[in-house]
Design a protein around this motif. Structure first.
Motif, short mmCIF file in Angstrom:
data_model
loop_
_atom_site.label_atom_id
_atom_site.label_comp_id
_atom_site.label_asym_id
_atom_site.label_seq_id
_atom_site.Cartn_x
_atom_site.Cartn_y
_atom_site.Cartn_z
N ARG A 702 0.84 -1.21 0.00
CA ARG A 702 0.00 0.00 0.00
C ARG A 702 0.88 1.26 0.00
NH1 ARG A 702 -5.42 -0.91 1.94
NH2 ARG A 702 -6.06 -2.78 0.80
N ILE A 705 2.41 1.75 -3.37
CA ILE A 705 1.44 2.33 -4.32
C ILE A 705 1.35 3.85 -4.12
CG2 ILE A 705 -1.01 2.44 -4.92
CD1 ILE A 705 -1.11 -0.61 -4.18
N LYS A 723 5.73 3.08 -13.28
CA LYS A 723 4.57 2.18 -13.40
C LYS A 723 4.95 0.72 -13.16
CE LYS A 723 1.69 5.14 -16.30
NZ LYS A 723 1.11 5.37 -17.63
N LEU A 726 4.39 0.61 -9.54
CA LEU A 726 2.95 0.70 -9.26
C LEU A 726 2.26 -0.63 -9.54
CD1 LEU A 726 0.68 2.63 -8.40
CD2 LEU A 726 0.42 3.26 -10.80
N ALA A 727 2.61 -1.26 -10.67
CA ALA A 727 2.00 -2.55 -11.01
C ALA A 727 2.37 -3.61 -9.97
CB ALA A 727 2.46 -2.98 -12.40
N TYR A 730 0.26 -3.10 -6.82
CA TYR A 730 -1.10 -3.63 -6.94
C TYR A 730 -1.09 -5.16 -6.91
CZ TYR A 730 -3.04 0.96 -8.05
OH TYR A 730 -3.47 2.27 -8.00
N ASP A 733 -0.66 -6.28 -3.42
CA ASP A 733 -1.79 -5.87 -2.62
C ASP A 733 -3.06 -6.62 -3.02
OD1 ASP A 733 -3.79 -3.00 -1.96
OD2 ASP A 733 -2.69 -4.18 -0.46
N ASN A 734 -2.89 -7.68 -3.86
CA ASN A 734 -4.01 -8.52 -4.28
C ASN A 734 -5.04 -7.77 -5.11
OD1 ASN A 734 -3.04 -10.89 -2.88
ND2 ASN A 734 -3.74 -9.93 -0.98
N GLN A 735 -4.59 -6.72 -5.82
CA GLN A 735 -5.47 -6.01 -6.75
C GLN A 735 -5.03 -6.41 -8.16
OE1 GLN A 735 -6.56 -1.86 -5.74
NE2 GLN A 735 -5.05 -2.01 -4.07
N LYS A 738 -6.04 -4.42 -11.47
CA LYS A 738 -5.33 -3.15 -11.66
C LYS A 738 -3.89 -3.41 -12.10
CE LYS A 738 -7.82 0.01 -8.59
NZ LYS A 738 -7.70 0.92 -7.42
N ALA A 739 -3.27 -4.38 -11.46
CA ALA A 739 -1.89 -4.71 -11.82
C ALA A 739 -1.82 -5.17 -13.27
CB ALA A 739 -1.35 -5.80 -10.90
#
Length: 793
Positions: A702, A705, A723, A726-727, A730, A733-735, A738-739
């Motif tokens: 988190r 990010i 990025k 950032l990827a 995500y 973070d189990n997103q 988005k990743a």
């Protein structure tokens, strides 16, 4: 009884009362009740600080308990209001003292001031006398002195003193200088020439006198008051001079000029009109009256006056610039352009003139011409924020979005308030003409005075003030090469490199064997990026003085910038031969050696640097970098630690140390150092990029990010690299969706260095995570996505 002495003391009490009413006045009560009192002039606010708190009031308003000079706060009750009023009256009563008997107790030199201490009694006063301390700076030739201390019983009702109620006050004032307020003592120290400060003083030749009794005396005292910030008192003294001699042209003109500075435009116009009657061929009088009319929005009248000034002095660039402004306000754009063209011919180094002409060209649709003018303004003054803003808007209008963005960003960095302002309008040139004005008493008069005062101003960072004093010194002695050389150094320090080079050129013309002037000109050329020109100047300096170590050192710097590392090292070697204790030469030789890959040699030179100068933080940082490259991580951290102790405000040092902590897998320490770097330089997107990377290894997706999003905002040019972080954030973070979107959208994008694609960098990162034991169930899906043409499911 000394009736004359009593009159002198009474006159100087009156002078002090009037002077302090026109400046930012300060009083400190050292007896009980103890308090500090300050008051601004012209019906400004006043403040009292005491044991009960801080209180202030605006003019005509009640007392408030306030920390912002009465702008806001809580009202006080009637009892406290009476106490505060009483303290103000105590201060005023000290100046209302009327001496009947006086005795000079002591006259002495105190720092840069002469002081007189009197013991005095009022009529019918019994008991101990009042002690009055007056002071005047050494440079001030005014006969009057200011009251700086009062100790004794104050007059009560009906002029009687109150038995037993003794007070002790010290008085002073603050003066605006270079954008901030200086105390009276600091101002006097700044303005007193060093040779006067250290010169023995014959106190028998320095007297405190009564108030002036003729026009010239009031004229001279007015100059002293204006110099020390008492503009109201200066105007009052000039009025007295005019009463005594209605045809005193200097008094009439200077009163008009002072009224113009205070914003009394009607009063200024009346006085300047009278000065014109007395001297109808003095161009400056018309120019200043034009300024007053321009401020009153009498544009037609202003144009007439500026025209009359130009007729009498065709080289008056200020009059052309101000007439251009008046014409532009009247929508005579062509006439304004013509005047700006002439003004720029007369003064081609005036950034404001180029900026103003660019605005008119932009308004007329000549965007290329406008951009050229704004660029010229920036070349002359690269700190002129409004020129960047105007150029950015012109580029935007042309469709150059990238160029516009860069200029507008730079404008906001220089002046954040510009973000909320419209395009710049022209600015009035506020230069007040000298006319036939005499030197103000207390100011410098000789070439040496101006030269020394300029050096003192430069030493405290007042570059404009220093340049102005060098200008005056040159007027008095236009063939002194040293003055041009020093003025060039002040202009170089301001960033006005072209003007500095002009001054160094003139110094060389006057003394072609001045090695220092050649070396200084070389430094200015090097700062401009003209490395070959700089090296030629250093060569000349060395031919003139083969033992001039600084010329070799500076040439070494230029060669290093040209990547001639062997040549740079040869020059640093020669510096060290001439001066074995020249610490910076060892440090810069170390930099050159490190760039050549000679890490041991570099470390040795950095070590010698810190032996010679143990507080030279840069050497520790450089040695830390070299040790890092050698793999001596603990040694690198030790050097960064020492450098940070010496210079804890250097953000890059924390970045360097963070990198080494990360190599040692000490990610908590890396995060802490990076946060410190961000605290010191919050707009550095690269630091947020690093923070995001370290947080990933710290198992804090988190936070990674959040840091990456901030990095994107601050460093959009590094978006592809950012990025990747950032990827990854995500993903961990189990997103996943988005990743996945970021991985897919940037899959084939090139990193800024052009060497790798986003996919290659991301795959390298994933391997590094796995090697560090950081995994995720979806990591293999991402690898598949990045290595194939099919989407992961």
């Amino acid at each position: 009884m000394r009736a004359q002495d009593a009159k002198i003391v009474a006159d100087n009490l009156e002078y002090s009362r009037e002077f302090y009413s026109g400046v930012h006045f300060s009083a400190i009560a050292e007896s009980r009740p103890s308090f500090g009192y300050q008051r601004y002039p012209d019906n400004g606010p006043e403040r009292i600080q005491c044991d009960a708190g801080t209180f202030a009031r605006q003019y005509g308003k009640p007392w408030l308990r306030s920390e912002d000079w009465g702008e806001s706060g809580r009202p006080v009750d009637q009892q406290m209001a009476r106490k505060l009023d009483g303290r103000v009256k105590l201060v005023e009563a000290a100046f209302a003292f009327v001496p009947s008997e006086v005795k000079l107790v002591r006259k002495s030199k105190e720092n840069v001031r002469v002081e007189w201490i009197f013991e005095a009694r009022a009529a019918n006063q019994n008991g101990a006398p009042v002690r009055l301390t007056f002071g005047r700076p050494l440079y001030d030739k005014n006969q009057n002195a200011l009251l700086h201390g009062f100790e004794g019983s104050l007059p009560g009702v009906g002029g009687k003193t109150v038995r037993g109620e003794r007070v002790k006050f010290s008085f002073g004032y603050l003066i605006a200088a270079s954008g901030f307020e200086l105390s009276e003592a600091a101002w006097e120290n700044l303005e007193t020439p060093k040779e006067l400060e250290n010169k023995p003083v014959d106190l028998t030749k320095i007297d405190i006198g009564p108030k002036p009794d003729d026009a010239e005396g009031f004229l001279n005292r007015a100059g002293a008051r204006a110099f020390n910030g008492d503009m109201n008192g200066a105007i009052a003294d000039l009025s007295r001079a005019i009463d005594l001699d209605p045809k005193s042209e200097p008094a009439v003109y200077r009163r008009g000029a002072f009224k113009l500075q205070k914003g009394d435009y009607d009063g200024a116009i009346a006085d300047l009109s009278r000065a014109i009657e007395l001297s109808p061929n003095t161009a400056d009088y018309y120019s200043d009256r034009g300024l007053a009319k321009l401020r009153k929005r009498d544009n037609d009248g202003a144009i007439v006056d500026f025209t009359l000034a130009i007729e009498r002095d065709p080289q008056n660039g200020i009059a052309y610039r101000n007439r251009a402004l008046a014409k532009n306000i009247k929508s005579d754009a062509d006439g304004a352009l013509a005047d700006y063209n002439r003004a720029i011919e007369l003064d081609p180094k005036n950034a404001s003139a180029f900026n103003s002409r660019g605005i008119i060209k932009k308004t007329k649709g000549d965007l290329d011409g406008a951009i050229t003018d704004f660029t010229s303004a920036i070349e002359i003054n690269d700190k002129l924020a409004i020129a960047y803003k105007n150029r950015g808007e012109a580029k935007q209008a042309k469709g150059d979005a990238a160029g516009a963005k860069e200029d507008l960003k730079r404008a906001e960095e220089l002046d954040p308030q510009l973000r909320d302002e419209a395009s710049s309008a022209d600015h009035i040139d506020r230069g007040i003409a000298k006319g036939t004005e005499k030197e103000t008493p207390g100011s410098a008069k000789t070439v040496e005075d101006f030269f020394n005062r300029a050096r003192a101003k430069k030493a405290v960072g007042d570059l404009d003030g220093a340049i102005a004093d060098y200008d005056r010194a040159i007027q008095l002695d236009p063939k002194d090469a040293a003055i041009y050389n020093n003025r060039g150094l002040a202009k170089q320090a301001k960033g006005d490199l072209d003007a500095a080079i002009v001054d160094f050129n003139r110094a060389i013309q006057l003394n072609s064997k001045d090695a220092i002037a050649y070396s200084n000109r070389g430094n200015a050329k090097r700062d401009k990026g003209d490395l070959d020109g700089a090296i030629l100047d250093y060569n000349r300096a060395i031919r003139l003085d083969p033992k001039y170590a600084y010329a070799y050192y500076n040439r070494g710097l230029a060669k290093k910038q040209k990547s001639d590392l062997d040549g740079a090292i040869a020059d640093y070697n020669r510096v060290i031969e001439l001066d074995p204790k020249f610490a910076k030469a060892y440090c810069d030789r170390g930099v050159a050696k490190r760039r050549k890959g000679d890490l041991d040699g570099a470390i040795s030179d950095y070590g010698r640097t810190v032996e010679l100068d143990p507080k030279y933080a840069i050497a520790y940082f450089n040695r830390g970098n070299a040790k890092d490259e050698k793999g001596d991580l603990d040694g690198a951290i030790a050097d960064y630690n020492r450098g940070i102790e010496l210079n804890p405000k250097e953000s890059k040092a924390y970045k360097y140390r963070a990198d080494v902590h990360a190599k040692k897998k000490e990610y908590d320490a890396a995060v802490m150092d990076t946060l410190k770097a961000i605290e010191l330089e919050p707009n550095n997107g690269g630091y947020y990029l690093d923070l995001g990377w370290y947080q990933l290894f710290n198992w804090k997706p988190r936070e990674a990010i959040a840091a990456s999003l901030q990095a994107l905002e601050l460093s959009p040019d590094d978006a592809v690299m950012i990025k990747t972080n950032l990827a990854h954030g995500y993903l961990f973070d189990n997103q996943f969706d988005k990743a996945k979107t970021i991985y897919l959208e940037n899959k084939n994008a090139k990193l800024r260095d052009g060497k790798r694609t986003f996919s290659q960098a991301a795959l390298d990162d994933l391997k590094e995570f796995q090697d560090a034991g950081i995994t995720h169930p979806d990591m293999e899906k991402i690898k598949t996505l990045l290595t194939s043409n099919t989407e992961a499911r």
